[in-house]
Design a protein around this motif. Structure first.
Motif, PDB file in Angstrom:
ATOM      1  N   ARG A  43      33.995   5.451 -29.210  1.00  0.00           N
ATOM      2  CA  ARG A  43      33.217   6.606 -29.152  1.00  0.00           C
ATOM      3  C   ARG A  43      33.985   7.416 -27.885  1.00  0.00           C
ATOM      4  O   ARG A  43      34.288   6.706 -26.850  1.00  0.00           O
ATOM      5  CB  ARG A  43      31.573   6.472 -28.872  1.00  0.00           C
ATOM      6  CG  ARG A  43      30.929   5.743 -29.900  1.00  0.00           C
ATOM      7  CD  ARG A  43      30.524   6.843 -30.928  1.00  0.00           C
ATOM      8  NE  ARG A  43      29.589   8.148 -30.418  1.00  0.00           N
ATOM      9  CZ  ARG A  43      28.320   7.883 -30.306  1.00  0.00           C
ATOM     10  NH1 ARG A  43      27.751   6.932 -30.707  1.00  0.00           N
ATOM     11  NH2 ARG A  43      27.827   8.913 -29.846  1.00  0.00           N
ATOM     12  N   LEU A  44      34.048   8.686 -27.768  1.00  0.00           N
ATOM     13  CA  LEU A  44      34.187   9.527 -26.610  1.00  0.00           C
ATOM     14  C   LEU A  44      33.142  10.307 -26.255  1.00  0.00           C
ATOM     15  O   LEU A  44      32.920  11.360 -27.008  1.00  0.00           O
ATOM     16  CB  LEU A  44      35.470  10.391 -27.124  1.00  0.00           C
ATOM     17  CG  LEU A  44      36.792   9.747 -27.695  1.00  0.00           C
ATOM     18  CD1 LEU A  44      37.606  10.911 -28.002  1.00  0.00           C
ATOM     19  CD2 LEU A  44      37.449   8.810 -26.712  1.00  0.00           C
ATOM     20  N   GLY A  45      32.380  10.051 -25.404  1.00  0.00           N
ATOM     21  CA  GLY A  45      30.922  10.480 -24.920  1.00  0.00           C
ATOM     22  C   GLY A  45      30.295  10.455 -26.142  1.00  0.00           C
ATOM     23  O   GLY A  45      30.112   9.276 -26.772  1.00  0.00           O
ATOM     24  N   ASP A  46      29.229  11.263 -26.235  1.00  0.00           N
ATOM     25  CA  ASP A  46      28.162  11.028 -27.089  1.00  0.00           C
ATOM     26  C   ASP A  46      28.569  11.747 -28.556  1.00  0.00           C
ATOM     27  O   ASP A  46      27.789  11.528 -29.578  1.00  0.00           O
ATOM     28  CB  ASP A  46      26.805  11.691 -26.683  1.00  0.00           C
ATOM     29  CG  ASP A  46      26.377  10.697 -25.450  1.00  0.00           C
ATOM     30  OD1 ASP A  46      26.571   9.575 -25.403  1.00  0.00           O
ATOM     31  OD2 ASP A  46      25.684  11.439 -24.526  1.00  0.00           O
ATOM     32  N   VAL A  49      34.458  10.647 -31.692  1.00  0.00           N
ATOM     33  CA  VAL A  49      34.712   9.279 -32.001  1.00  0.00           C
ATOM     34  C   VAL A  49      36.462   9.386 -32.236  1.00  0.00           C
ATOM     35  O   VAL A  49      36.990  10.569 -32.844  1.00  0.00           O
ATOM     36  CB  VAL A  49      34.262   8.829 -33.245  1.00  0.00           C
ATOM     37  CG1 VAL A  49      34.514   9.379 -34.462  1.00  0.00           C
ATOM     38  CG2 VAL A  49      34.485   7.212 -32.984  1.00  0.00           C
ATOM     39  N   ALA A  50      37.300   8.448 -31.698  1.00  0.00           N
ATOM     40  CA  ALA A  50      38.508   8.433 -31.869  1.00  0.00           C
ATOM     41  C   ALA A  50      38.987   7.400 -32.936  1.00  0.00           C
ATOM     42  O   ALA A  50      37.971   6.174 -32.758  1.00  0.00           O
ATOM     43  CB  ALA A  50      39.383   8.117 -30.586  1.00  0.00           C
ATOM     44  N   LEU A  84      38.816  16.889 -35.381  1.00  0.00           N
ATOM     45  CA  LEU A  84      39.101  17.776 -34.537  1.00  0.00           C
ATOM     46  C   LEU A  84      40.610  17.907 -33.995  1.00  0.00           C
ATOM     47  O   LEU A  84      41.123  19.083 -33.675  1.00  0.00           O
ATOM     48  CB  LEU A  84      38.372  17.728 -33.225  1.00  0.00           C
ATOM     49  CG  LEU A  84      36.664  17.605 -33.616  1.00  0.00           C
ATOM     50  CD1 LEU A  84      35.932  17.402 -32.556  1.00  0.00           C
ATOM     51  CD2 LEU A  84      36.122  19.038 -34.050  1.00  0.00           C
ATOM     52  N   ALA A  85      41.277  16.837 -33.970  1.00  0.00           N
ATOM     53  CA  ALA A  85      42.558  16.881 -33.558  1.00  0.00           C
ATOM     54  C   ALA A  85      43.375  15.609 -34.066  1.00  0.00           C
ATOM     55  O   ALA A  85      42.679  14.369 -34.318  1.00  0.00           O
ATOM     56  CB  ALA A  85      42.436  16.751 -31.890  1.00  0.00           C
ATOM     57  N   VAL A  99      40.500  12.358 -33.910  1.00  0.00           N
ATOM     58  CA  VAL A  99      39.513  12.407 -33.162  1.00  0.00           C
ATOM     59  C   VAL A  99      38.600  13.490 -34.226  1.00  0.00           C
ATOM     60  O   VAL A  99      39.093  14.220 -34.554  1.00  0.00           O
ATOM     61  CB  VAL A  99      39.767  13.500 -31.689  1.00  0.00           C
ATOM     62  CG1 VAL A  99      38.369  13.913 -30.841  1.00  0.00           C
ATOM     63  CG2 VAL A  99      40.516  12.514 -30.825  1.00  0.00           C
ATOM     64  N   TYR A 100      37.259  12.872 -34.167  1.00  0.00           N
ATOM     65  CA  TYR A 100      36.435  13.631 -34.913  1.00  0.00           C
ATOM     66  C   TYR A 100      35.045  13.725 -34.164  1.00  0.00           C
ATOM     67  O   TYR A 100      34.745  13.048 -33.488  1.00  0.00           O
ATOM     68  CB  TYR A 100      36.078  12.610 -36.175  1.00  0.00           C
ATOM     69  CG  TYR A 100      37.262  12.094 -37.026  1.00  0.00           C
ATOM     70  CD1 TYR A 100      37.520  12.629 -38.318  1.00  0.00           C
ATOM     71  CD2 TYR A 100      38.274  11.263 -36.494  1.00  0.00           C
ATOM     72  CE1 TYR A 100      38.754  12.326 -38.987  1.00  0.00           C
ATOM     73  CE2 TYR A 100      39.195  10.646 -37.387  1.00  0.00           C
ATOM     74  CZ  TYR A 100      39.405  11.387 -38.502  1.00  0.00           C
ATOM     75  OH  TYR A 100      40.564  10.904 -39.018  1.00  0.00           O
TER      76      TYR A 100
END
Length: 156
Positions: A43-46, A49-50, A84-85, A99-100
């Motif tokens: 998780r990247l923050g809330d 997700v990577a 996303l990336a 990254v999603y």
């Protein structure tokens, strides 16, 4: 672990994010518990997700998902992770990663009849091609290759 499987932890993920996606560098990074073994998820923050492939074959999944998932997503009856990336190899990690947007949910007990109906609608949307895919191909099937035999003439 398999011989060619990477052991991934949060610190390299922080470095990878900071190196290639500075807009997300200050976010907390925490592992997502999963029964899957092909990818490690963090998780990247809330809301993000990577996903990092642990095995060499997993990098193709990341690239395909980023190419075709955005097109059918708005036409499907259930949400799918929005890519996303795509990260390039770097910071000691030699595979691309994705990254999603995070999809909230639970693995708790649910009404199985409702799940079956929703899953049926989802699969029907993909099979009936009401959800567009790049070049009209079958998702997950390499360009120039056919999908299921009925794909040439429509579902049975």
């Amino acid at each position: 672990m398999r011989p060619d499987e990477l052991d991934i932890d949060a610190e390299p993920v922080r470095r990878l994010i900071a190196e290639q996606f500075p807009q997300w560098a200050g976010r907390p990074v925490r592992p997502v518990r999963s029964a899957g073994t092909d990818n490690a998820m963090y998780r990247l923050g809330d809301d993000l997700v990577a996903r990092l492939p642990r095995l060499p074959g997993g990098q193709g999944q990341i690239i395909r998902e980023h190419r075709w998932l955005p097109r059918p997503a708005p036409h499907l009856p259930l949400p799918v992770p929005v890519p996303l990336a795509v990260g390039e190899p770097g910071a000691g990690f030699a595979r691309p990663r994705g990254v999603y947007r995070w999809l909230d949910g639970s693995n708790g007990l649910v009404e199985l009849a409702d799940v079956a109906v929703e899953l049926g609608r989802f699969v029907a949307a993909l099979h009936m091609r009401s959800a567009p895919t790049p070049g009209g191909g079958t998702p997950g099937v390499p360009e120039g290759r056919r999908g299921p035999a009925w794909g040439r003439r429509g579902p049975p």
